[in-house]
Design a protein around this motif. Structure first.
Motif, PDB file in Angstrom:
ATOM      1  N   ARG A 100       1.023  -1.267  -0.149  1.00  0.00           N
ATOM      2  CA  ARG A 100       0.066   0.195  -0.005  1.00  0.00           C
ATOM      3  C   ARG A 100       1.050   1.335   0.045  1.00  0.00           C
ATOM      4  NH1 ARG A 100      -5.063  -1.749   4.080  1.00  0.00           N
ATOM      5  NH2 ARG A 100      -5.774  -3.573   2.862  1.00  0.00           N
ATOM      6  N   MET A 101       2.093   1.320   0.686  1.00  0.00           N
ATOM      7  CA  MET A 101       2.924   2.400   0.421  1.00  0.00           C
ATOM      8  C   MET A 101       3.588   2.442  -0.880  1.00  0.00           C
ATOM      9  SD  MET A 101       5.042   2.682   4.152  1.00  0.00           S
ATOM     10  CE  MET A 101       5.414   0.847   4.562  1.00  0.00           C
ATOM     11  N   ASP A 102       3.836   1.228  -1.574  1.00  0.00           N
ATOM     12  CA  ASP A 102       4.352   1.274  -2.707  1.00  0.00           C
ATOM     13  C   ASP A 102       3.063   1.850  -3.928  1.00  0.00           C
ATOM     14  OD1 ASP A 102       6.609   0.250  -2.234  1.00  0.00           O
ATOM     15  OD2 ASP A 102       5.995  -1.840  -2.463  1.00  0.00           O
ATOM     16  N   ASP A 103       1.820   1.617  -3.497  1.00  0.00           N
ATOM     17  CA  ASP A 103       0.859   2.134  -4.312  1.00  0.00           C
ATOM     18  C   ASP A 103       0.287   3.490  -4.030  1.00  0.00           C
ATOM     19  OD1 ASP A 103       0.444  -0.383  -5.589  1.00  0.00           O
ATOM     20  OD2 ASP A 103      -0.998  -1.000  -4.223  1.00  0.00           O
ATOM     21  N   GLY A 104       0.897   4.176  -2.943  1.00  0.00           N
ATOM     22  CA  GLY A 104       0.816   5.557  -2.686  1.00  0.00           C
ATOM     23  C   GLY A 104      -0.558   5.824  -2.269  1.00  0.00           C
ATOM     24  N   ILE A 105      -1.207   4.596  -1.472  1.00  0.00           N
ATOM     25  CA  ILE A 105      -2.591   4.669  -0.718  1.00  0.00           C
ATOM     26  C   ILE A 105      -2.300   4.801   0.769  1.00  0.00           C
ATOM     27  CG2 ILE A 105      -3.844   3.922  -2.820  1.00  0.00           C
ATOM     28  CD1 ILE A 105      -4.099   1.544  -1.042  1.00  0.00           C
ATOM     29  N   LEU A 106      -1.230   4.631   1.278  1.00  0.00           N
ATOM     30  CA  LEU A 106      -0.726   4.922   2.506  1.00  0.00           C
ATOM     31  C   LEU A 106       0.571   5.532   2.553  1.00  0.00           C
ATOM     32  CD1 LEU A 106      -0.629   3.744   5.564  1.00  0.00           C
ATOM     33  CD2 LEU A 106       0.181   1.709   4.752  1.00  0.00           C
ATOM     34  N   TRP A 107       0.829   6.317   3.545  1.00  0.00           N
ATOM     35  CA  TRP A 107       2.087   7.150   3.627  1.00  0.00           C
ATOM     36  C   TRP A 107       2.916   6.676   4.659  1.00  0.00           C
ATOM     37  CZ3 TRP A 107      -2.013   8.591   1.231  1.00  0.00           C
ATOM     38  CH2 TRP A 107      -1.915   9.302  -0.050  1.00  0.00           C
ATOM     39  N   PRO A 108       4.271   6.572   4.835  1.00  0.00           N
ATOM     40  CA  PRO A 108       4.832   6.012   5.964  1.00  0.00           C
ATOM     41  C   PRO A 108       5.202   7.069   6.956  1.00  0.00           C
ATOM     42  CG  PRO A 108       6.302   6.631   3.979  1.00  0.00           C
ATOM     43  CD  PRO A 108       4.872   6.710   3.549  1.00  0.00           C
ATOM     44  N   GLU A 109       5.447   8.176   6.826  1.00  0.00           N
ATOM     45  CA  GLU A 109       5.586   9.166   7.694  1.00  0.00           C
ATOM     46  C   GLU A 109       4.792  10.497   7.614  1.00  0.00           C
ATOM     47  OE1 GLU A 109       7.555  10.328  11.315  1.00  0.00           O
ATOM     48  OE2 GLU A 109       7.692   8.442  10.167  1.00  0.00           O
ATOM     49  N   LYS A 110       3.932  10.644   8.494  1.00  0.00           N
ATOM     50  CA  LYS A 110       2.916  11.746   8.454  1.00  0.00           C
ATOM     51  C   LYS A 110       2.655  12.309   9.977  1.00  0.00           C
ATOM     52  CE  LYS A 110       1.216  12.388   4.282  1.00  0.00           C
ATOM     53  NZ  LYS A 110       1.244  13.604   3.645  1.00  0.00           N
ATOM     54  N   PRO A 111       2.512  13.540  10.054  1.00  0.00           N
ATOM     55  CA  PRO A 111       2.295  13.752  11.458  1.00  0.00           C
ATOM     56  C   PRO A 111       1.038  13.505  12.022  1.00  0.00           C
ATOM     57  CG  PRO A 111       1.741  15.829   9.895  1.00  0.00           C
ATOM     58  CD  PRO A 111       2.403  14.536   9.055  1.00  0.00           C
ATOM     59  N   ILE A 112       0.765  13.414  13.273  1.00  0.00           N
ATOM     60  CA  ILE A 112      -0.313  13.234  14.175  1.00  0.00           C
ATOM     61  C   ILE A 112      -1.128  14.441  14.498  1.00  0.00           C
ATOM     62  CG2 ILE A 112      -1.566  11.720  15.784  1.00  0.00           C
ATOM     63  CD1 ILE A 112       0.632   9.766  15.650  1.00  0.00           C
ATOM     64  N   ASP A 113      -1.940  14.903  14.204  1.00  0.00           N
ATOM     65  CA  ASP A 113      -2.681  16.149  14.621  1.00  0.00           C
ATOM     66  C   ASP A 113      -3.765  16.031  15.487  1.00  0.00           C
ATOM     67  OD1 ASP A 113      -1.038  17.555  12.852  1.00  0.00           O
ATOM     68  OD2 ASP A 113      -2.339  17.412  11.013  1.00  0.00           O
ATOM     69  N   ILE A 114      -3.932  16.852  16.405  1.00  0.00           N
ATOM     70  CA  ILE A 114      -5.018  16.899  17.490  1.00  0.00           C
ATOM     71  C   ILE A 114      -5.816  18.087  16.952  1.00  0.00           C
ATOM     72  CG2 ILE A 114      -5.710  17.420  19.842  1.00  0.00           C
ATOM     73  CD1 ILE A 114      -2.768  16.504  20.461  1.00  0.00           C
ATOM     74  N   ILE A 115      -7.290  17.531  16.702  1.00  0.00           N
ATOM     75  CA  ILE A 115      -8.225  18.323  16.144  1.00  0.00           C
ATOM     76  C   ILE A 115      -9.083  19.045  17.304  1.00  0.00           C
ATOM     77  CG2 ILE A 115     -10.140  18.475  14.615  1.00  0.00           C
ATOM     78  CD1 ILE A 115      -7.537  17.557  13.413  1.00  0.00           C
ATOM     79  N   THR A 116      -9.188  18.242  18.154  1.00  0.00           N
ATOM     80  CA  THR A 116     -10.079  18.928  19.440  1.00  0.00           C
ATOM     81  C   THR A 116      -9.338  18.041  20.673  1.00  0.00           C
ATOM     82  OG1 THR A 116     -12.010  17.297  19.310  1.00  0.00           O
ATOM     83  CG2 THR A 116     -12.021  19.337  18.168  1.00  0.00           C
ATOM     84  N   GLU A 117      -9.551  18.686  21.971  1.00  0.00           N
ATOM     85  CA  GLU A 117      -9.129  18.003  23.036  1.00  0.00           C
ATOM     86  C   GLU A 117      -9.562  18.595  24.316  1.00  0.00           C
ATOM     87  OE1 GLU A 117      -4.847  16.202  24.922  1.00  0.00           O
ATOM     88  OE2 GLU A 117      -4.707  18.361  23.600  1.00  0.00           O
ATOM     89  N   SER A 118      -9.845  17.954  25.244  1.00  0.00           N
ATOM     90  CA  SER A 118     -10.197  18.344  26.434  1.00  0.00           C
ATOM     91  C   SER A 118      -9.494  17.351  27.455  1.00  0.00           C
ATOM     92  CB  SER A 118     -11.859  18.030  26.862  1.00  0.00           C
ATOM     93  OG  SER A 118     -12.047  16.564  26.962  1.00  0.00           O
ATOM     94  N   GLU A 119      -9.699  17.742  28.966  1.00  0.00           N
ATOM     95  CA  GLU A 119      -8.838  16.743  29.900  1.00  0.00           C
ATOM     96  C   GLU A 119      -9.312  15.328  29.589  1.00  0.00           C
ATOM     97  OE1 GLU A 119     -10.854  19.303  30.485  1.00  0.00           O
ATOM     98  OE2 GLU A 119      -9.669  20.781  31.656  1.00  0.00           O
ATOM     99  N   THR A 120     -10.371  14.829  29.372  1.00  0.00           N
ATOM    100  CA  THR A 120     -10.481  13.578  29.224  1.00  0.00           C
ATOM    101  C   THR A 120     -10.707  12.905  27.566  1.00  0.00           C
ATOM    102  OG1 THR A 120     -12.791  13.924  29.600  1.00  0.00           O
ATOM    103  CG2 THR A 120     -11.650  13.265  31.281  1.00  0.00           C
ATOM    104  N   THR A 121     -10.743  13.906  26.604  1.00  0.00           N
ATOM    105  CA  THR A 121     -11.330  13.291  25.454  1.00  0.00           C
ATOM    106  C   THR A 121     -10.121  13.946  24.142  1.00  0.00           C
ATOM    107  OG1 THR A 121     -12.671  15.008  25.099  1.00  0.00           O
ATOM    108  CG2 THR A 121     -13.553  13.004  25.853  1.00  0.00           C
TER     109      THR A 121
END
Length: 415
Positions: A100-121
Motif C-alpha cells: 500500500r505504501m508502494d501504491d501511494g495509498i498509505l504514507w510511511p511518515e505523517k504527522p498526528i494532529d490533534i483536532i479537538t481536546e479536553s482533559e478526558t477526550t
C-alpha cells in the motif's frame, strides 16, 4: 497542534512452556485445494522473534519511517506472531503495509494532529500514515488522560490498518487500566438478511488486568471469520469453513481463492458472528459490527462502506482507505485498589477454567488472553515462529527490492 509518539510498547512477562493452543482452539484440519498440499508444519523453518522484528523494522526504515516509529510498528506486528495470531503479523507486512505504501495509498511518515481536546477526550487525525504507530500514540493519550482524570477517550480519523487490536488493550492493562478499542475496516460483513458488504470486520476489544500471568484480553472480529484468516487459509492451501462467507446470490462459499477475488469485487461478504440469518443469533454480531462502525465514523465524520473499500470499482486501481479508531482507558485505582481488581478478576477466571468440562471436548477451558499466552510460551520454547513458504517469498522479495536490505540480510535463515 501535534503530539509526540509513545516511547514504549506494552510489556509481557512469561516463562516458556511447550504448548500452542491456538492450533487447538482455531485451526482446522488441513485440506487440499486446487490440487496442492500445504507443507507440513514441522518442516517449516523457525525464525527467532528478535531477528524477525529487526527485519520488519529495517523494512519500515527503508520506506522512510523514523527509527522510533519503525520500532513501534515492528513491535505491533511481532506481537501478533508471538500471540499466535499469524493473520496479523509478518503475514501483513508486505500486502497490507508495504504494497500500500508502494501504491501511494498509505504514507510511511505523517504527522498526528490533534483536532479537538479536553482533559478526558481527544479527536486526532492520522493523515493516512501508518496505523501501526498512530494506534499506539492514541492509546497512550487515552491512558495518560485516565491516569490524571480517571477516564480517557480518544477518537481517531484518517488512520489506516492498525494491526491487532489486542495490542492496545494490553497497553492499558500493563499500565493498570481497563482498555477498550475498536476499528472499522473496508466493507466485508453483510447485515442480517443482506448479502452486500456494508461493515468492516470491526473488532470490539476489551482488556482487564488480572492476577494471572496474562491479562484478560478479548480480541476478535465481529464476523464469523475475518479477511486475514481467509488470507491465511490461502497461504496454507485450505478451504474456508462453511458458513463464514456468502456471495451476492446468498450462497455459502468455501473456495478460498475465489472468495478473496470476489471480496475485492464486492461479490462476496463475510457473515456476522452468529452467521447468516437469525437462527443462530446473527443479528447480534450484526449489531456489534454496526456499533463499532458508528464509533469509528460518527465522532470523526469519517467515511464508511464503499469510500473505504480500497479499490476504485470503475478502474480497479487501489485507493486510500481512511479508517477510524477509538480508544478508551479507565484507571482502576481511581475506583478501587488495583490489586483488589486483579484478585477479583483472577478468582472469577480461575473458577471458570476449573468448571466442569465437556466430556467430548479437549479437557480444558480457556479464558480470553490465555490461548495467546500459551502460544507465546510454546513459540518461545521452540525458538521463535515458523515461516510458511509464501511469507518466505515475501521476505526474499522485500530483501531483494528494498534499499539497503540486501546488504543487511545477504542470507535469510531459510535460504
Amino acid at each position: 497542534m501535534k503530539q509526540s509518539d509513545p516511547l514504549s510498547p506494552p510489556s509481557s512477562k512469561n516463562t516458556p512452556t511447550p504448548r500452542d493452543p491456538i492450533q487447538t482452539m482455531s485451526s482446522l484440519p488441513l485440506a487440499k485445494t486446487n490440487g496442492s498440499k500445504p507443507a507440513a508444519a514441522e518442516e517449516l523453518p523457525i525464525v527467532d522473534f528478535d531477528y524477525m522484528k529487526d527485519f520488519m523494522k529495517e523494512v519500515f526504515l527503508s520506506y522512510g519511517v523514523t527509527p522510533e516509529r519503525a520500532e513501534i510498528c515492528s513491535d505491533v506486528l511481532i506481537e501478533a506472531d508471538k500471540r499466535g495470531i499469524d493473520s496479523h503479523g509478518l503475514g501483513r507486512l508486505k500486502p497490507i503495509y508495504c504494497d500500500r505504501m508502494d501504491d501511494g495509498i498509505l504514507w510511511p511518515e505523517k504527522p498526528i494532529d490533534i483536532i479537538t481536546e479536553s482533559e478526558t477526550t481527544a479527536l486526532v487525525d492520522g493523515n493516512l500514515g501508518l496505523g501501526l504507530y498512530i494506534g499506539p500514540h492514541c492509546m497512550q493519550m487515552a491512558i495518560d488522560k485516565a491516569k490524571k482524570f480517571g477516564v480517557g477517550f480518544v477518537a481517531c480519523r484518517n488512520s489506516t490498518h492498525y494491526g491487532i487490536a489486542g495490542y492496545y488493550a494490553t497497553m492499558a492493562t500493563d499500565q493498570g487500566c481497563i482498555g477498550f478499542t475498536g476499528t472499522n475496516a473496508r466493507p466485508s460483513i453483510a447485515p442480517t438478511f443482506g448479502v452486500e458488504p456494508m461493515m468492516g470486520t470491526n473488532p470490539l476489544v476489551f482488556g482487564l488486568p488480572s492476577t494471572d500471568d496474562f491479562p484478560f484480553v478479548i480480541d476478535c472480529a465481529t464476523s464469523v471469520n475475518q479477511r486475514g484468516k481467509i488470507e491465511k487459509y490461502a497461504r496454507e492451501g485450505v478451504d474456508t469453513p462453511a458458513g463464514a462467507v456468502i456471495d451476492d446470490q446468498g450462497i455459502e462459499r468455501t473456495d478460498t481463492e475465489g472468495i478473496l477475488r470476489d471480496m475485492v469485487l464486492g461479490k462476496c461478504a463475510l457473515t456476522p458472528v452468529g452467521g447468516a440469518g437469525d437462527k443462530m443469533g446473527g443479528y447480534k454480531g450484526f449489531g456489534w459490527a454496526a456499533t463499532v462502525e458508528l464509533l469509528c465514523t460518527a465522532l470523526q465524520s469519517g467515511p464508511w462502506g464503499e469510500d473505504i473499500c480500497g479499490v476504485d470499482r470503475a478502474t480497479g486501481k487501489p485507493k486510500p482507505m481512511p479508517l477510524g479508531h477509538f480508544f478508551l482507558a479507565i484507571d482502576i485505582e481511581k475506583i478501587c485498589p488495583l490489586d483488589t481488581f486483579k484478585k477479583n478478576t483472577g478468582e472469577f477466571l480461575k473458577a471458570v477454567r476449573e468448571s466442569k468440562k465437556a466430556p467430548n471436548g479437549p479437557g480444558r477451558i480457556w479464558t480470553a488472553g490465555e490461548p495467546e499466552n500459551d502460544a507465546r510460551l510454546a513459540r518461545t520454547a521452540q525458538g521463535g515462529m515458523k515461516v510458511v513458504v509464501p511469507l518466505q517469498k515475501n521476505m526474499i522479495d522485500l530483501r531483494n527490492n528494498r534499499p539497503g536490505l540486501k546488504e543487511k540480510y545477504p542470507k535469510l535463515p531459510f535460504e
